[in-house]
Enzyme design. Sequence first.
Site, PDB file in Angstrom:
ATOM      1  CG  ASP A   1      -2.136   0.948   0.976  1.00  0.00           C
ATOM      2  OD1 ASP A   1      -2.085   1.757   0.031  1.00  0.00           O
ATOM      3  OD2 ASP A   1      -3.098   0.887   1.756  1.00  0.00           O
TER       4      ASP A   1
HETATM    5  C1  BGC Z   1      -4.979   3.422  -0.029  1.00  0.00           C
HETATM    6  C2  BGC Z   1      -5.189   2.380  -1.097  1.00  0.00           C
HETATM    7  C3  BGC Z   1      -5.060   2.999  -2.463  1.00  0.00           C
HETATM    8  C4  BGC Z   1      -3.717   3.711  -2.573  1.00  0.00           C
HETATM    9  C5  BGC Z   1      -3.481   4.374  -3.901  1.00  0.00           C
HETATM   10  C6  BGC Z   1      -3.690   4.209  -0.247  1.00  0.00           C
HETATM   11  O1  BGC Z   1      -3.599   5.276   0.641  1.00  0.00           O
HETATM   12  O2  BGC Z   1      -4.949   2.819   1.244  1.00  0.00           O
HETATM   13  O3  BGC Z   1      -6.439   1.772  -0.953  1.00  0.00           O
HETATM   14  O4  BGC Z   1      -5.205   2.025  -3.457  1.00  0.00           O
HETATM   15  O5  BGC Z   1      -3.629   4.693  -1.557  1.00  0.00           O
HETATM   16  O6  BGC Z   1      -4.298   5.473  -4.063  1.00  0.00           O
END
Ligand code: BGC
Length: 701
Positions: free
Chosen positions: A206
């Site tokens: 993530d």
């Molecule tokens: C979120 C994810 C997301 C990623 C990209 C993160 O902060 O937890 O769910 O896919 O950002 O935007």
Amino acid sequence: PGAAGTTRAIERLGIPNTVVADGPAGLRINPTREGTFDTYYCTGFPVGTAIASSWDVALVEHMTKAMGNEVLEYGADVLLAPGMNIHRNPLCGRNFEYFSEDPLLSGKIAAAYVRGIQSNGVGTSIKHFAANNQETNRSDNDAVISTRALREIYLKNFEIAVRESSPWTVMSSYNKINGAFAQQSEDLLTKVLRDDWGYKGIVMTDWGNKAGTLAAVHAGNDLMEPGSDEEIARIVKGVQDGKLSEADLDRNVRNMLEYIVRTPRFNKYKYSDKPDLKAHAKAARSAATESMVLLKNDGSLPMKDVRKVALFGVSSVDFVAGGTGSGNVNKAYVVDMVQGLENAGFILDEDLKDFYKKYVDYVRVNRTASNEASTVMLGEAKVPEAELSRVYVDAQVKDNDAAIVILGRNSGEGADRKTENDFDLSSAERQLLSDVCNAFHLAGKKVIVVLNIGGVIETDSWKNLPDAILCAWQPGQEGGDAIADVLTGKVNPSGKLPMTFPIAFLDHPSSYNFPLGNEPKSNPFAAFFGGKSAPVKNVDFTNYEEGIWVGYRQFETKGVEVSYPFGYGLSYTSFSYSKPVVKAGKDGGITASVTVTNNGSVAGKEVVQIYVSAPVGGLEKPKMELKSFGKTGLLAPGASEVLTFEVSAYELASFNEKANQWETAAGTYDVLFGASVQDIRCSGKAVLKKPVTFAVSYAWL
Ligand code: BGC
């Protein structure tokens, strides 16, 4: 532009960059670009919780097929979705992106979602792996969970999705599990995910850059997102210093290359930038209508002799199509409740309509940073409910045939919800509800409540007031039309709750171990820890003390009364269940079938849920657990359909921590055919002669 990340190109080797973009309710990219008047809007589909309420894997697959086409036609390679963490507690700010409190429902819906997207030749990323069940301190919180609860609840849905849909990618979550960052846990990312479940795709982190890059690479993270030169430098140095083996890197590079050669980007797909948004809007509308849950109906729905409607509630205009944060979609328009009802031919009270429009505009314009205006992550704060005088409410009765009150909620990435004015109604909402109900009922006119919410709210204290309650969820850009489809009876509601609506927030055992927004920044007892900043409960760590007793597993086993049970939802028709057949299958599983008949006067669909009560003697188990489900097609009045179900011995098993294996006890299993977890219509028994065990390749310590 606007995609969440890319992989890096290596031109020398003919390796292009590939594009990964959010998110669960549709593709999230920038809708406009410099130097062109062309637009790049994407369809805003209903949120995850909504589509799980359809209990319809075919519908979900159909909808995500359309969603995945936008990924392909806008030139992206992977959709960073579905989000599928378990609804451990009603207040998790991202529950709307997720599916259910039950791992089987969550896993099956996720698998259908993945199959639909990937049928376009683009990838998905099931997320957030794993146990990312709160937003508060999400990047450092340590989820302290028993092995059994992990295996049976928090990993089970991911296991089902991996085994049944082979997602191209898995996103490792920010949080820790039992002391180790999920992104750096070899147990999680290699031993469970790959060795035990046979996963073949890539794992990406993530979004972040945690220290511990080497541990992440070693653990089995193939891709660091969004990626940084700093992380590359750490990896190079790690290999030079002998702290990271080249074999680990080779493995990850191989996984990455296998991913890249599958992508449209590598295969030079000529995307059009012109997906068929009209066709996809239809898919969004039908998914939204099929997902709505009718919670109460004393006969006032579908709305028959109603032309003039008094529509109350700021959410009629400040309508919530979907949640905030990375789960938001840049859609070209949203059909709100006002437009939806007008499109369906209702005449809305002009005075009220005008009032709410001006009120919402006024609040938005007069916001300052200090009074909870928008932030990039949290989106624009919801406009609080307007306080109307009783005289004003009374004045709406005469010229209208009925009233609709819409109550809305929004939430998203970066923050959890609160009990006050969120799980619980605000005092303005309570006043509005009781005034509207009193005024309209005095005149013999009906009041319908529409819930435009992404997660559970308190319903028990006020549900006796209105004549009908429709939970429309956050239904996507076509929401207003979809709601009208159900209110008018154009579509008969067939959704059922994918989670329990409790009477009180504290009825969930997890509520005693969940951040409520009032936690201290540092431990007030720091003095006892030698003045060091000691970890703060529910912020630095969260004890999953309830173990496997999540949602209905606890409510049903302990006999705690609820407001609306898991699996509950009404229809405009009624169904009877007959001829239940239950047999022990050959490998220790169960097969079952039941005939469902539409006894009412309009066509409708019914979701049948198979719950199983295991024999006593094995591991302690919930009174009943969902083991399968199915949905009939549209049954005309009088028509029947036979639904069949198969449950394998593995699906019946529970995890024995001591023996480190899945176990299915021998004995008599009660197989219950339910219209909800509390509405068991018929049952049968299956006798499993021999116990069955399933080894796992690794003991999670
Ligand atoms: C979120 C994810 C997301 C990623 C990209 C993160 O902060 O937890 O769910 O896919 O950002 O935007």
